[in-house]
Every structure is written in C-alpha cells, then in structure tokens.
Write a protein that holds these residues in place. Structure first.
Motif, PDB file in Angstrom:
ATOM      1  N   ALA A 265       0.849  -1.198   0.000  1.00 30.83           N
ATOM      2  CA  ALA A 265       0.000   0.000   0.000  1.00 30.83           C
ATOM      3  C   ALA A 265       0.874   1.233   0.000  1.00 30.83           C
ATOM      4  N   MET A 266       0.262   2.353  -0.349  1.00 33.39           N
ATOM      5  CA  MET A 266       0.975   3.621  -0.221  1.00 33.39           C
ATOM      6  C   MET A 266       1.044   3.969   1.268  1.00 33.39           C
ATOM      7  N   VAL A 267       2.195   4.499   1.695  1.00 32.64           N
ATOM      8  CA  VAL A 267       2.265   5.014   3.062  1.00 32.64           C
ATOM      9  C   VAL A 267       1.257   6.149   3.158  1.00 32.64           C
ATOM     10  N   ASP A 268       0.553   6.214   4.261  1.00 30.25           N
ATOM     11  CA  ASP A 268      -0.366   7.332   4.414  1.00 30.25           C
ATOM     12  C   ASP A 268       0.417   8.628   4.278  1.00 30.25           C
TER      13      ASP A 268
ATOM     14  N   LYS B 177       1.548   6.096  13.469  1.00 31.64           N
ATOM     15  CA  LYS B 177       0.466   5.974  12.501  1.00 31.64           C
ATOM     16  C   LYS B 177       0.812   4.967  11.419  1.00 31.64           C
TER      17      LYS B 177
ATOM     18  N   ASP C 107       0.286   1.635  12.727  1.00 33.61           N
ATOM     19  CA  ASP C 107      -1.132   1.281  12.670  1.00 33.61           C
ATOM     20  C   ASP C 107      -1.504   0.752  11.299  1.00 33.61           C
ATOM     21  N   GLN C 108      -0.998   1.465  10.312  1.00 38.45           N
ATOM     22  CA  GLN C 108      -1.308   1.082   8.932  1.00 38.45           C
ATOM     23  C   GLN C 108      -0.792  -0.330   8.641  1.00 38.45           C
TER      24      GLN C 108
END
Lengths: 104, 908
Positions: free
Chosen positions: A80-83, A94, A97-98
C-alpha cells in the motif's frame, strides 16, 4: 499476532525510507510489538519481496505502484501507499497502525 | 560662420587627444576666446547637430559626424584584437582560457557553458587568437573546431570523426581515416555541443585527457598518443548530464553570460564588430543610421550573439542592395532591419541616450569567415549584376532582391532550427529531413511558395511512417480515393517524390504523391500564431518581467508576449511613458492582458484606463502563467474575459477546476488523425500512450482516418456518442465542435509544454481515494510545507529545517506549476530533497562521506527534459546559497528523474 512482522518501506534511493523505518521500529518497540521495519529501494524489492510480510510505498515513487503491485502480488504480500500525512510528519505510530491494519 | 568651423575643428582635435577634456573652458583657452563666446559657438554647433553635450558638470562636448556612425572596412588583421567584454563580463573567462591554452605540454582543459548563441565558439577562437598574438603561442599550433551536433544522429560516425576510423570498422569504412584528435595533436580541439557525445565517446575523451591515449573506431587497443587541449562547449542545463568522470577532467568550467547579461557598452562593441566584419566582406565603409544603431542596441535579442550577428548581416545585405541601385555609400537604415529589431518597453533605463559609437577601424575579420572561401552575399550580388549586365533595370532589381531574400531566409532558417527543432532526430531519420529541407528550397524557387518548418516536420513525419511501414513489410491496406490539390502543390509533391527516389531510395506510389500534395497546402488557420490579445508581463526589478517573457516566447516559438520591467530606481514617469508606448504599438489589439507581480500604481492604472483597448489585470505573475497566457491568446476562440478567468485559476490556493461535469460520465478519448488513419496517426497514438501517466490509464486513444478533401470524418461523431473526446491530435487540422485540435509537432516537441498535457490533467476524473488511505484525510497543497517541516525536524541531523522551508516557499509555486504534481507526490519529493540536503550538510561538516544506497537508476541513461533540469538547478542553487553547500553534480538530474510523471523511472 504472535509472529514477527517484517515490513519494508520503499522509496527510490533510500533517502527517506530508512528514517521512516527507524520511526516505525521505535514505535513498535514502545508498544512491545514484534515488528522489524526495513527500508529499501524499489529495485531490490523485486528480488526480496517474499522475505517481507508487508510493503509500503513512499509517495515520491507512487508512479511505480503498478509495477510494485505486481511484484507484491507475486510474492503474495500486501502493498500500500504510506499514508501521506503520516509520512510527511514522520509519524511512526500511525504508519505502524497502517502496517497492522494491512496484515490483519 | 568661419569661426564656428574653427571651433569645431579645434574641438575635434581636442577630443582626439582626450575625450574627457572638451569643455567650454578648455576650448576657450585653446582658441584664446572668452568663455562665454566659446560657449555661444558651442551651443550653435550643438543646435546644428555637429556636436553634442555629454551629461554631467562641467558640461563636456563631443563631435558628431553627420547623422551616422561610420564603420571602416578592415583589410588586415591588426595587432589589437578587441575582446569584447574583456574588461567586463568576460575577464575571468579569458584569463582562465589563456592559462589553459598556454601550457600545451600539460594541457588544462576547459568547459564553456552558456545559452545557445551566447558566443561560446566565438570566445574559444578569440582566446586562441589572443594567445597567438600576445602570448607567443606558436601560430602553427593547431586549432580544430568541431560541432558534435553535426553528427548527433549517428553517434558512431560522430565518435569516428573525432578519433578516427579503422578500415572495416563498419560497412562503408573502406579506408583508415585520421580523426580530429590526430589533427589537433599538440594544439586545441574545440568540441561544440559536447554533450551530444555518446557515453562511449565521452569515455574515450576521458582516456585521452587523462592518459593521452586513444584509439580509432574499430581498433581494439588504446595505443595512439596525442596531447590535445580540449575546449568543450555546452548549453547550461546540460552541463550536468556529462559523465562525472569527464566533467571532473575539465580544469576550468566557465559560464558565458548571455547577451542579456552583458553591459550596453559590450553590446555596442559587438554591433560594431559585426558591422566591421560585414564592411570587410564588402570592401567598403558602412554607415549606420543612428536610429538603426539604437534599435540594434535595445531590441530583445533572445537568440543571443548569434542572432545579433545574423540580424546585422541581414541589415547589411539590404543596405548593400540599395547601394548597388545607385547609392553613394552603404548606409544601414532602420528599414533594413528585420521587423522584430526594435526596442521594447523593457529597456526602461535608457542610459545611453547620448552615447554614439566611435569610429572603429581596427576590427579584424572573424576567423570563421576566413576559414571558408565561400563567396559572400556581396560578391554574389556583384557577380549577379555583372551577369545580368544587359538586362533591364526592373529585372535586375528583381533578381537581386531574390538573391537577398534567399540569403535572409537561410539566415532565419538556421537560427530557427537552432532554437526550436534540435530534436527532430528523435523521430525522423536524418536523411529524410535532409531531403525535405533541400526540396523545400527547390520548391520555393520553382513553385514560388514557402514550405514552412511545421510543414517540413509534418511531411517528414509522414514519410518516415511510410518508410517504416514498408520496412516492416506490413501490407498496405485499402487506400481511399482522394481528390487532387491545386496543381502547384501536386508538382511540389512530385518533386519531393523524385528526390526521395534519388536520394533516399524510397519509391512512392502515385496515390501517396497525391496525399503528400495535400500536406503542402498551407493551413494557416491551424498554425496561425498572430494573437489579437496583447499579453504584457510586468514586474518590479531590472529584468524579472523581460526574462519571463523571453522564456515564454522561446517556449511558444513566437514572440507573443511583451514585457515591462519596473526597476526600483526608475521614476514612475519613465515607466508610464513606456507603458504608453507599448499600448500605442498594439493598435490591432482587442484587449490587453496584463500579468503583474503586484497591483500597479495608480499612475499606471490611469494610463491603462484611458487606453482604447479593454484590459484585465492579473496579479501574482509566474512563468507558467505567462506561458499559459501566451498559449491561450494564440488560440482563436479565446476572449479576454475567458483567458483571464482561467489564468486566475492558476493562482495559489485555487485549484485548476476540473472540466465540465458532462465529461465525468463518458470515458476520455483522444483521437489521433492523419489522411490514412494508419501511419502517422498510429505513431502518434503509440507516442501518447507512452507518455500518459499512471493516473491517466483510462484514456482511450484511437487512430482515425481523415478524409483529405472534406477534412472531416464521421468516425469522430460516432466516437462522440460513446466517449468524451478530449483532444484531436494530428497532422491535419480537424475541428469538431469544441474539441481542441493539437498539431502533432506540438505534442512531439515537448510533452510538458503541450496543450495536450494540460487537457489530460484538467479532465482527469475526481481522483479515487486510495483504499489504503481512506481512514485519513488527503493532504492539501496548503498544508504540505507545514507538515514536512514537522516531519523533517524529526529525522534530520544538521539541516536547518525552517531555512529549508523558507527557501522552498519561494520556489514552490513555480515547481507546482511546472510539474503539476499532487500534494502527495510533492510531499515525497520535498522530503527526499530535505534528506539529501541534510546528507550534504553532514558530509561537509564532518568531512565523512556517507555512502548513499546504490542507485537503481542510471540517471545519465534517461532523457531528462531540459526545462525540468533548469528549474531544479535554480531551486538547488537557491538552497546551496542559503546553506552554503554544494550538491553533488547530478543532484538536479536526480531530482528531475524523481519528478517525472510517467514511468521513465522504471528500474533497469
């Protein structure tokens, strides 16, 4: 959640991913989670994808996502893309968490 | 008034002795007159236009010779070679250049960089001349010049030219050939456009510089020896794309200032110098009308010194022609100058109101002029007249006029090619372009119509596609019956077909020739670049506005924007006068679009309000806005209101609005068109597919055939039922409803500056929020810098984050406008740059070198857009200055590579 989680954070040339990996590592340590955060370039990810449990892509290499997704799919790991906000703030918690969300 | 003549003579004599000594007092003394008497005579002389007052106190006088500036012919090399700017902008460059040249036994190598036409080769020659004349460099020392661009289409041959070729190295190498290196042994090899050397060539050059050894093309071992001083020249932005190893071997890297950056005095010297060269060629004195001189001095010469020179050549040819028709002397008058040679509003500080050129009589003919014994235009004219001695006056006049016109078009073409179309080779084989260019000239001569550069491009593209198709042995499909064009176009097509057969071994069937004829028909509508709306750029500062305007005009390939600089020191009255002048000069204008940095002072606004045309004022001007404005005014259907609204949307904080909602429902579609619907169109389709970014994969592209006569197609309407056509791209202008048509060359020349790029971006459907980020808010542009300031503070070691952010703030706008990335991408790139800067600081402060992770991407192997590099160079330079650091040489290339939209970055 007893097994170790190996996460790799990918950027183009390793300039920022190692810092972020370190932040994630610190966050995990604080929470007492068995997470190992790696940093890497998109190039070597092709060879090593299967050694990780989850991969995150940094925003500056978003245009490579399609390609990386294929690699991840082959290795059967989530990618996934890092937030973006968490990345900008270098917020290890965070991002952690992701990671946890992705391996659930 | 004999006494006045005495005064004049005395004054002239005194002026000769010491130009600064001529005051009313000193003249009176010399002539034993009362000061007041002398003063009276002097005033009379001023009135009569024979002398003039110089500014300052005490008032000094100088003689004027009639109304013109005279330039004497020069017949021999004199001892003093004037190095224009030797005491000003170029002092350092020349000093180092001389140092490099004067030690031939252990050569120091020199890399010159500067804008196209800044005079790099001229400088290299001059340095050599100075070394010979004043520093005892043996005149027999070889000085070999070579322009790598001449062979850029064939890298192998290019390397062969420089190093030599071994017999049998490739088909056609039937004998051993010496290279330029052998020729330049013991002397100087000047390599212009050195960045065109392929990396293999750069490596060979590196061995030559490093160890003095080289090999000919096709030889296995490096066993030839030569001692050669290399002077390389390159355009600024590209310097960083030379191999690092080679770059380091240049002891001096010198930047040549552009003509813009030179002083007015230097410019005046150049004018003089080039005039003297022409004067030498024609073997007689040239007089330059004062107004013409002023224009040369003040016009905006974006092609630099090279252009100044060719403009002067054009003017001289015109003047010579008049002289041949019965003039008593060659006088260059304003009417002889090309139209664009006129002062523009940006020259607010008109400091040189009272200076005139002295008579220069010792400027040698240029070295380049000596090299080839080509008949000059003047000789050609004289010969022509002799040949036509019997003809009547009208015919003679006509013939000579044609000769001059041809000369002018050669000069113009040369500079246009240089400025805009250096990169055709990417798409079209050189032999085709060469034939096309040659035939364009023939057609002009025989059929009497012009084939413009865009048409040459379109024709070349078409023929290239045809040849590729034949080579690939694909069957030629059904070919539609098409109507004939006017006879002259058909004859032109036939001429071209014959040339292609003879020179390129390419046989065209009859219907192909009919098709070509259609491509010769000019489509003024599609390429009409005359704008009815004036775009005026204005900004505080000496040259902020004019340089933005320059760059935009350059990018657009047409002088569509004008500028008004407002130096802080300039009085409002002066600026006002110039603004009025600009308005007067645009009588055809339907309106003025004024792009300004800050709101204009009331005085200027009043000028605008009282002007006949309506105007719109848009603040916060930046380069992208200027280019955008220029592009829009060239599109006929835009109104002043429409453009200004769209431009305002470019301002910070306001997003470029997505296009009409109707688009949302149907998938996006781009039609590529040509007469056959196959060759060129499918080439274009492929090209656009390649350049679409990840976010635009939904766009459907299809090659569509256009009927050559009706210039339309039902297919487009069919498509519109299902898709939303966002653009039509091709070689044949097609207008369907409101769908914008974009000529092929615009897309191929530079994706970024193409309207297609903007259209694709602005029609993008609402971004789908990435699933993984849905629990968080997407970042907005306004937040980016604040966010990364916090983030970077967490991780950097040495970087002063707030300093970094403050520098970025100054550039972020142009970066955003240029790259059109979204906030997420921007975060990534700015974080990366922050870390890079931190590393560099650490290395510099600790002396330790941090081995960076091995690069996955060979930056040098990528074709990086020069515009992108240039922008990053600017930003990096600002950061370097703020932090007192030096980035590695390839930093700009690295950032550029990282900023690319499409998939060029894919790892190797």
């Amino acid at each position: 959640m007893s097994e170790q989680i190996n996460v790799v954070i990918l950027c183009s040339w390793g300039a920022t991913s190692s810092s972020l990996a370190q932040k994630v590592q610190e966050a995990a340590k604080e929470r007492g989670l068995d997470v190992v955060a790696h940093a890497g370039g998109t190039g070597e990810f092709k060879e090593k994808a299967s050694t990780y449990d989850v991969a995150l892509l940094e925003p500056q290499v978003r245009h490579l996502k399609k390609e990386m997704q294929k690699v991840a799919d082959n290795a059967e790991i989530p990618l996934a893309m890092v937030d973006q906000r968490a990345f900008a703030l270098m917020d290890g918690n965070k991002v952690l968490d992701q990671v946890l969300e992705l391996v659930k | 008034m004999e006494r006045a003549d005495d005064v004049l003579q005395t004054l002239e004599a005194m002026y000769e002795e010491d130009p600064e000594s001529v005051t009313a007092m000193s003249v009176a003394k010399r002539l034993q007159l009362e000061r007041s008497t002398a003063s009276r005579y002097l005033n009379e002389l001023v009135k009569a236009g024979k002398i003039e007052k110089k500014r300052g106190r005490p008032v000094k006088y100088r003689p004027l010779s009639e109304d013109t500036v005279h330039v004497e012919p020069v017949n021999a090399l004199t001892e003093n070679i004037p190095m224009i700017g030797a005491t000003e902008s170029l002092e350092e460059v020349i000093e180092k250049g001389l140092a490099a040249l004067l030690y031939p036994s252990s050569p120091l190598h020199l890399l010159l960089s500067g804008e196209t036409g800044a005079g790099k080769s001229f400088l290299a020659e001059t340095i050599y001349d100075i070394a010979v004349q004043h520093h005892n460099l043996d005149p027999k020392t070889p000085f070999v010049t070579f322009n790598c661009a001449d062979y850029a289409q064939n890298p192998e041959l290019l390397v062969g030219q420089i190093f030599g070729i071994k017999k049998g190295a490739f088909t056609g190498a039937t004998q051993d050939e010496f290279g330029l290196v052998a020729k330049a042994d013991g002397g100087v090899l000047f390599l212009d456009e050195i960045h065109r050397l392929p990396s293999s060539g750069q490596e060979m050059l590196f061995s030559l510089i490093d160890k003095g050894v080289y090999r000919r093309l096709g030889e296995a071992t490096l066993d030839r020896h030569a001692t050669v001083t290399i002077i390389g020249a390159t355009t600024e932005a590209i310097e960083r794309s030379l191999l690092d190893t080679l770059l380091r071997r240049f002891s001096f890297k010198l930047r040549i200032p552009s003509l813009r950056e030179r002083t007015v005095d230097e410019r005046s010297e150049f004018i003089h110098y080039f005039l003297a060269q022409e004067s030498h060629k024609m073997g007689r004195q040239i007089a330059l009308d004062r107004e013409a001189y002023n224009r040369f001095l003040r016009y905006r010469c974006s092609g630099n010194i090279g252009q100044l020179k060719s403009d002067i050549q054009i003017a001289c040819a015109q003047a010579f022609l008049r002289f041949m028709n019965g003039g008593t002397q060659v006088i260059v008058k304003p009417a002889d100058l090309p139209d664009y040679v006129r002062p523009e509003a940006e020259d607010v500080p008109k400091v040189h109101e009272n200076t005139y050129l002295e008579i220069a009589s010792d400027v040698p003919n240029g070295k380049a002029g000596n090299a080839r014994k080509m008949p000059t235009i003047y000789e050609r004219l004289l010969t022509k007249r002799d040949q036509l001695g019997e003809a009547d006056a009208n015919e003679l006049d006509h013939e000579l006029r044609q000769e001059v016109n041809r000369y002018i078009s050669q000069l113009v073409q040369r500079s246009e090619e240089h400025l805009h179309l250096n990169n055709w080779g990417q798409y079209i084989d050189e032999d085709i372009t060469a034939t096309l260019r040659g035939e364009a000239d023939e057609i002009r001569k025989q059929e009497g119509f012009d084939v413009n550069l865009n048409q040459i491009f379109v024709l070349s593209l078409h023929i290239q596609a045809y040849r590729d198709r034949i080579l690939s042995e694909e069957p030629i499909r059904f070919f539609p019956e098409i109507g004939r064009t006017e006879a002259k176009y058909h004859r032109a097509a036939k001429m071209l077909a014959t040339a292609l057969r003879d020179k390129n071994n390419l046989l065209l069937p009859e219907e192909e020739i009919t098709l070509l004829a259609h491509l010769f028909v000019p489509h003024s509508e599609a390429f009409d670049r005359s704008a009815s709306i004036t775009v005026l750029i204005t900004s505080l500062g000496e040259c902020t506005a004019s340089s933005m305007s320059d760059v935009a005009n350059h990018l657009l390939g047409s002088p569509v924007t004008v500028s008004l600089d407002r130096p802080l020191a300039a009085p409002v009255e002066q600026t006002k006068a110039y603004l009025e002048k600009v308005i007067r000069k645009q009588p055809h204008s339907e309106g003025m679009l004024i792009l300004t940095d800050i709101d204009l002072p009331a005085e200027l606004k009043n000028v605008l309000t009282s002007a006949a045309q309506p105007y719109k004022l848009i603040p916060n001007v930046h380069l992208n806005m200027v280019t955008e404005a220029g592009r829009k005014v060239m599109t006929p259907h835009y109104t002043l209101e429409g453009i200004s609204e769209e431009l305002q949307a470019l301002n910070p904080g306001e997003h470029v609005a997505g296009n009409p909602s109707a688009l949302q429902n149907k998938p996006r579609f781009i039609a590529t068109v040509c007469f056959t619907g196959e060759r060129t169109a499918s080439f274009l389709k492929h090209w656009i597919e390649q350049s679409l970014s990840f976010d635009d994969q939904d766009v459907v592209i299809e090659a569509v055939q256009i009927d050559p006569v009706a210039r339309n197609t039902d297919r487009i309407y069919e498509i519109m039922e299902v898709y939303s056509i966002i653009a039509i791209v091709g070689t044949v202008p097609v207008h369907v409803g409101n769908v914008p048509f974009i000529p092929a060359w615009e897309v191929l020349r530079d994706e970024k500056s193409s309207r297609l790029y903007d259209i694709v971006l602005s029609t993008r459907p609402e971004a789908v929020t990435p699933a993984e980020a849905n629990s968080y808010e997407p970042v907005q542009f306004a937040e980016v810098l604040d966010l990364i300031m916090k983030g970077l503070s967490e991780i950097v070691e040495k970087l002063d984050v707030s300093l970094y952010i403050s520098v970025l703030k100054q550039h972020i706008h142009s970066l955003r406008q240029h790259f059109r990335w979204d906030p997420e991408r921007e975060i990534g790139i700015m974080m990366h740059l922050g870390m890079l800067t931190d590393r560099v600081l650490m290395e510099q402060q600790t002396g330790l070198v941090y081995t960076s992770e091995s690069r996955r991407i060979d930056i040098h192997s990528l074709a990086l857009p020069a515009g992108d590099l240039h922008l990053w160079n600017l930003v990096l330079a600002a950061l370097e200055e703020a932090n007192s650091i030096h980035y590695p040489n390839d930093a700009a290339a690295e950032m550029t590579a990282l900023s690319q939209p499409a998939t060029v970055l894919e790892s190797t």
